[in-house]
Design a protein around this motif. Structure first.
Motif, PDB file in Angstrom:
ATOM      1  N   LEU A 127       0.860  -1.181   0.000  1.00 23.50           N
ATOM      2  CA  LEU A 127       0.000   0.000   0.000  1.00 23.50           C
ATOM      3  C   LEU A 127       0.896   1.231   0.000  1.00 23.50           C
ATOM      4  CD1 LEU A 127      -2.745   1.425   0.207  1.00 23.50           C
ATOM      5  CD2 LEU A 127      -2.581   1.175   2.707  1.00 23.50           C
ATOM      6  N   LEU A 128       0.688   2.101  -0.991  1.00 24.35           N
ATOM      7  CA  LEU A 128       1.561   3.249  -1.217  1.00 24.35           C
ATOM      8  C   LEU A 128       0.805   4.558  -1.038  1.00 24.35           C
ATOM      9  CD1 LEU A 128       3.100   1.869  -4.515  1.00 24.35           C
ATOM     10  CD2 LEU A 128       4.300   2.007  -2.320  1.00 24.35           C
ATOM     11  N   VAL A 129       1.479   5.528  -0.446  1.00 29.94           N
ATOM     12  CA  VAL A 129       0.957   6.892  -0.361  1.00 29.94           C
ATOM     13  C   VAL A 129       2.128   7.852  -0.572  1.00 29.94           C
ATOM     14  CG1 VAL A 129      -0.912   6.288   1.235  1.00 29.94           C
ATOM     15  CG2 VAL A 129       1.285   7.067   2.150  1.00 29.94           C
ATOM     16  N   PRO A 130       1.869   9.046  -1.090  1.00 26.16           N
ATOM     17  CA  PRO A 130       2.941  10.044  -1.180  1.00 26.16           C
ATOM     18  C   PRO A 130       3.220  10.653   0.190  1.00 26.16           C
ATOM     19  CG  PRO A 130       0.894  10.944  -2.023  1.00 26.16           C
ATOM     20  CD  PRO A 130       0.617   9.502  -1.702  1.00 26.16           C
ATOM     21  N   PRO A 131       4.460  11.043   0.468  1.00 22.75           N
ATOM     22  CA  PRO A 131       4.769  11.650   1.768  1.00 22.75           C
ATOM     23  C   PRO A 131       3.906  12.874   2.071  1.00 22.75           C
ATOM     24  CG  PRO A 131       6.792  11.099   0.609  1.00 22.75           C
ATOM     25  CD  PRO A 131       5.672  10.888  -0.364  1.00 22.75           C
ATOM     26  N   HIS A 156      -5.796   2.174  -9.764  1.00 24.45           N
ATOM     27  CA  HIS A 156      -5.835   0.732 -10.019  1.00 24.45           C
ATOM     28  C   HIS A 156      -5.688   0.514 -11.515  1.00 24.45           C
ATOM     29  CE1 HIS A 156      -9.881   0.306 -11.861  1.00 24.45           C
ATOM     30  NE2 HIS A 156     -10.196   1.334 -11.097  1.00 24.45           N
ATOM     31  N   SER A 157      -5.462  -0.720 -11.916  1.00 28.59           N
ATOM     32  CA  SER A 157      -5.213  -1.024 -13.326  1.00 28.59           C
ATOM     33  C   SER A 157      -6.267  -1.970 -13.888  1.00 28.59           C
ATOM     34  CB  SER A 157      -3.809  -1.614 -13.504  1.00 28.59           C
ATOM     35  OG  SER A 157      -3.589  -2.679 -12.591  1.00 28.59           O
ATOM     36  N   GLY A 158      -7.515  -1.792 -13.475  1.00 27.24           N
ATOM     37  CA  GLY A 158      -8.615  -2.624 -13.958  1.00 27.24           C
ATOM     38  C   GLY A 158      -9.352  -3.269 -12.813  1.00 27.24           C
ATOM     39  N   GLU A 186       0.538  -0.843 -13.726  1.00 29.52           N
ATOM     40  CA  GLU A 186       1.173  -0.421 -12.482  1.00 29.52           C
ATOM     41  C   GLU A 186       2.120   0.765 -12.660  1.00 29.52           C
ATOM     42  OE1 GLU A 186       3.993  -2.052  -8.876  1.00 29.52           O
ATOM     43  OE2 GLU A 186       3.906  -3.106 -10.790  1.00 29.52           O
ATOM     44  N   PRO A 187       2.934   0.848 -13.729  1.00 29.26           N
ATOM     45  CA  PRO A 187       3.794   2.034 -13.873  1.00 29.26           C
ATOM     46  C   PRO A 187       2.999   3.337 -13.892  1.00 29.26           C
ATOM     47  CG  PRO A 187       4.513   0.311 -15.366  1.00 29.26           C
ATOM     48  CD  PRO A 187       3.207  -0.149 -14.792  1.00 29.26           C
ATOM     49  N   GLU A 188       1.824   3.300 -14.513  1.00 27.64           N
ATOM     50  CA  GLU A 188       0.993   4.504 -14.553  1.00 27.64           C
ATOM     51  C   GLU A 188       0.426   4.836 -13.177  1.00 27.64           C
ATOM     52  OE1 GLU A 188       1.569   3.002 -18.547  1.00 27.64           O
ATOM     53  OE2 GLU A 188       0.819   2.015 -16.748  1.00 27.64           O
ATOM     54  N   ILE A 189       0.116   3.801 -12.374  1.00 27.91           N
ATOM     55  CA  ILE A 189      -0.329   4.047 -10.998  1.00 27.91           C
ATOM     56  C   ILE A 189       0.779   4.754 -10.219  1.00 27.91           C
ATOM     57  CG2 ILE A 189      -1.025   2.984  -8.810  1.00 27.91           C
ATOM     58  CD1 ILE A 189      -2.242   0.695 -10.404  1.00 27.91           C
ATOM     59  N   LEU A 190       2.015   4.264 -10.356  1.00 30.38           N
ATOM     60  CA  LEU A 190       3.129   4.874  -9.636  1.00 30.38           C
ATOM     61  C   LEU A 190       3.325   6.324 -10.076  1.00 30.38           C
ATOM     62  CD1 LEU A 190       5.767   1.991  -9.606  1.00 30.38           C
ATOM     63  CD2 LEU A 190       4.203   2.674  -7.781  1.00 30.38           C
ATOM     64  N   ASN A 191       3.216   6.579 -11.364  1.00 30.45           N
ATOM     65  CA  ASN A 191       3.330   7.954 -11.838  1.00 30.45           C
ATOM     66  C   ASN A 191       2.207   8.828 -11.294  1.00 30.45           C
ATOM     67  OD1 ASN A 191       5.673   8.496 -13.392  1.00 30.45           O
ATOM     68  ND2 ASN A 191       4.897   7.209 -15.038  1.00 30.45           N
ATOM     69  N   GLY A 192       0.996   8.258 -11.213  1.00 28.76           N
ATOM     70  CA  GLY A 192      -0.123   9.000 -10.645  1.00 28.76           C
ATOM     71  C   GLY A 192       0.127   9.374  -9.196  1.00 28.76           C
ATOM     72  N   VAL A 198      -3.344  10.750  -7.905  1.00 30.94           N
ATOM     73  CA  VAL A 198      -4.031   9.905  -6.918  1.00 30.94           C
ATOM     74  C   VAL A 198      -3.223   9.952  -5.626  1.00 30.94           C
ATOM     75  CG1 VAL A 198      -5.153   8.359  -8.569  1.00 30.94           C
ATOM     76  CG2 VAL A 198      -2.832   7.846  -7.785  1.00 30.94           C
ATOM     77  N   GLU A 199      -3.873   9.607  -4.519  1.00 30.24           N
ATOM     78  CA  GLU A 199      -3.233   9.765  -3.211  1.00 30.24           C
ATOM     79  C   GLU A 199      -2.995   8.456  -2.481  1.00 30.24           C
ATOM     80  OE1 GLU A 199      -4.393  13.825  -1.276  1.00 30.24           O
ATOM     81  OE2 GLU A 199      -6.213  12.979  -2.175  1.00 30.24           O
ATOM     82  N   CYS A 200      -3.329   7.348  -3.095  1.00 38.35           N
ATOM     83  CA  CYS A 200      -3.021   6.040  -2.517  1.00 38.35           C
ATOM     84  C   CYS A 200      -3.209   4.990  -3.603  1.00 38.35           C
ATOM     85  CB  CYS A 200      -3.882   5.724  -1.295  1.00 38.35           C
ATOM     86  SG  CYS A 200      -5.664   5.709  -1.602  1.00 38.35           S
ATOM     87  N   GLY A 201      -2.725   3.802  -3.345  1.00 35.22           N
ATOM     88  CA  GLY A 201      -2.862   2.710  -4.300  1.00 35.22           C
ATOM     89  C   GLY A 201      -1.903   1.593  -3.939  1.00 35.22           C
ATOM     90  N   PHE A 202      -2.145   0.433  -4.518  1.00 30.88           N
ATOM     91  CA  PHE A 202      -1.284  -0.717  -4.297  1.00 30.88           C
ATOM     92  C   PHE A 202      -0.371  -0.925  -5.505  1.00 30.88           C
ATOM     93  CE2 PHE A 202      -4.417  -1.689  -1.088  1.00 30.88           C
ATOM     94  CZ  PHE A 202      -3.705  -2.384  -0.108  1.00 30.88           C
ATOM     95  N   GLY A 203       0.875  -1.302  -5.239  1.00 29.11           N
ATOM     96  CA  GLY A 203       1.817  -1.638  -6.300  1.00 29.11           C
ATOM     97  C   GLY A 203       2.653  -2.829  -5.878  1.00 29.11           C
TER      98      GLY A 203
END
Length: 322
Positions: A127-131, A156-158, A186-192, A198-203
């Motif tokens: 689970l990822l969030v920006p600082p 998310h990617s689908g 997933e690369p696009e999620i990380l860029n987001g 976006v402010e959270c997501g799983f990678g």
């Protein structure tokens, strides 16, 4: 801000470019094809190329990785089932294959004809969030998510993707309701996440670890049983009191179900031997993976449980075959 390629990406390129050194006995033997339903540099491709040289030694035959990307692994499975069931053609089967009929309207084969023999690796998510979100741990994130409701966007990617299924499990376990934002992968999620779209997501660990170590993203929890060597400071969700949030990708070497039992046993033994090697396990760990130490009846039971859990999530999320 674009994602800088981590050192691991350079290592992947070197691995893909490196010639396969064959033992003397294998140089004149008939090659074994290991089909991968994903493109070069994808995690299952990397897992296959980590295993292939040692499988060459164990089988006494050159093991050649052959990429057949497309249709969620269906193209590789078709090629596997068209080949003779003699152990000369294997497949790196992904967890997605048993649920393929739930997401693809026309699957031109019976997924039950693909038999997983021996687990190889699994890849948990984080689970990822920006600082800049201003949370320090999962408890802080959940408090913020409950306060923000649908104004908190996640990537998310689908609907049927692992990042979305992981968020569905987290929603079910905690009652949060973030807003879904779809990306191609997933690369696009990380860029987001890096750009604030976006402010959270799983990678997956493999892609996210460099961003976490560089301080560009925070990891709050991983969907594995235990902490991962690649990110030892990030707790798993069971440790955080949420054992149901456990999901990820996994892969197993598979053959046509009609393959003779003696051939199945030979292949299973070879994969087991390679999987148990310390150097194999270390290389999988460096790629953000954990070994999947399952085979035979235990792997069949695991596959059935994972299939049913995915199908249950699909029903709750409204996933329909396309």
């Amino acid at each position: 801000m674009p994602i800088a390629p981590p050192r691991r990406a350079l290592a992947r390129r070197a691995l893909l470019a490196a010639p396969l050194a064959l033992p003397a006995a294998a140089q004149t033997a008939r090659p074994v094809r290991l089909l991968v339903g994903f493109p070069p540099s994808a995690i299952p491709d990397l897992v296959s190329r980590i295993l292939a040289p040692a499988l060459t030694e164990a089988l006494g035959q050159p093991v050649v990785v052959e990429n057949r990307p497309g249709a969620g692994g269906a193209l590789a499975a078709e090629a596997l089932l068209r080949a003779p069931a003699d152990g000369q053609t294997l497949m790196m089967m992904a967890q997605y294959l048993p649920v393929l009929p739930a997401v693809q309207r026309h699957v031109p084969f019976d997924v039950g004809d693909v038999l997983p023999l021996a687990g190889t690796a699994q890849a948990p998510l984080v689970l990822l969030v920006p600082p800049g979100l201003g949370v320090r741990d999962l408890a802080g994130f959940l408090a913020l998510a409950r306060a923000r409701g649908e104004s908190l966007p996640y990537g998310h990617s689908g609907l049927a993707s692992a990042p979305n299924l992981a968020m569905a499990l987290l929603r079910d376990a905690t009652g949060i309701a973030p807003l879904a934002v779809a990306y191609k992968g997933e690369p696009e999620i990380l860029n987001g996440l890096l750009t604030g779209a976006v402010e959270c997501g799983f990678g997956f660990l493999a892609g996210a670890s460099a961003q976490i170590r560089g301080g560009r993203l925070q990891g709050l929890g991983i969907t594995a049983a235990g902490r991962a060597a690649l990110l030892p400071a990030v707790p798993d969700f069971a440790e955080l009191g949420l054992p149901a949030v456990r999901i990820g990708a996994w892969w197993a070497v598979a053959v046509p179900r009609a393959t003779p039992p003696a051939v199945q046993a030979r292949i299973t033994g070879a994969v087991r031997a390679v999987r148990s090697m310390p150097e194999t396990r270390a290389r999988l760990g460096a790629a953000g993976c954990l070994p999947l130490d399952l085979e035979g009846a235990a792997l069949a039971a695991f596959t059935a449980v994972e299939r049913d859990r995915q199908l249950g999530l699909f029903r709750r999320l409204g996933v329909q075959p396309e």
